[in-house]
Design a protein around this motif. Structure first.
Motif, short mmCIF file in Angstrom:
data_model
loop_
_atom_site.label_atom_id
_atom_site.label_comp_id
_atom_site.label_asym_id
_atom_site.label_seq_id
_atom_site.Cartn_x
_atom_site.Cartn_y
_atom_site.Cartn_z
N ILE A 274 -7.50 -1.11 7.30
CA ILE A 274 -8.01 -2.26 6.62
C ILE A 274 -7.73 -3.71 7.88
CG2 ILE A 274 -7.35 -3.78 4.85
CD1 ILE A 274 -6.61 -2.24 3.48
N VAL A 275 -6.52 -3.45 8.47
CA VAL A 275 -5.84 -4.19 9.45
C VAL A 275 -6.70 -4.21 10.59
CG1 VAL A 275 -4.60 -4.68 11.24
CG2 VAL A 275 -3.46 -4.75 9.02
N ARG A 276 -7.24 -3.08 10.84
CA ARG A 276 -8.12 -2.92 12.13
C ARG A 276 -9.79 -3.45 11.81
NH1 ARG A 276 -7.14 2.92 13.95
NH2 ARG A 276 -4.85 3.21 15.06
N TYR B 299 0.46 -1.03 -0.05
CA TYR B 299 -0.12 -0.16 0.08
C TYR B 299 0.75 1.34 -0.05
CZ TYR B 299 -4.32 -3.32 0.72
OH TYR B 299 -5.48 -3.20 0.80
N THR B 300 1.67 0.98 0.22
CA THR B 300 2.73 2.07 0.55
C THR B 300 3.85 3.23 -0.49
OG1 THR B 300 3.17 1.80 2.68
CG2 THR B 300 5.36 4.01 1.93
N MET B 301 3.68 1.57 -0.98
CA MET B 301 4.56 1.96 -3.04
C MET B 301 3.19 2.34 -3.69
SD MET B 301 7.69 1.45 -2.52
CE MET B 301 7.35 1.28 -4.01
N ILE C 173 -0.66 8.21 2.97
CA ILE C 173 -1.94 7.73 2.90
C ILE C 173 -2.45 6.48 2.37
CG2 ILE C 173 -4.06 7.71 1.43
CD1 ILE C 173 -2.81 10.90 0.81
N GLY C 174 -1.20 5.68 1.72
CA GLY C 174 -0.91 4.15 2.09
C GLY C 174 -1.44 4.10 3.00
N LEU C 175 -0.07 4.21 4.02
CA LEU C 175 0.29 3.47 5.36
C LEU C 175 -1.00 3.89 6.39
CD1 LEU C 175 3.23 4.94 6.01
CD2 LEU C 175 2.51 2.63 5.63
#
Length: 59
Positions: free
Chosen positions: A48-50, A8-10, A40-42
């Motif tokens: 999503i993880v939460r 997501y970061t990339m 924003i990706g982070l």
């Protein structure tokens, strides 16, 4: 860094690089866009993880 977080970061960074080539935005915003995109990706990854953790907790 986990693979999804890096992914997501990339993706955010790449979208930010594309924004650099837009002529409509001010110069400072354009050159900072890759870093904004990575952030924003982070943020998206952590949301999503939460959500996944809450779903697993409810079951």
């Amino acid at each position: 860094m986990s693979p999804t977080r890096l992914r997501y970061t990339m993706l955010g960074f790449i979208v930010g690089v594309v924004v650099v080539y837009l002529e409509a935005l001010p110069l400072g915003v354009r050159f900072a866009a890759p870093f904004y995109g990575a952030g924003i990706g982070l943020l998206l990854d952590s949301m999503i993880v939460r959500i996944k953790q809450k779903r697993g907790k409810d079951e």
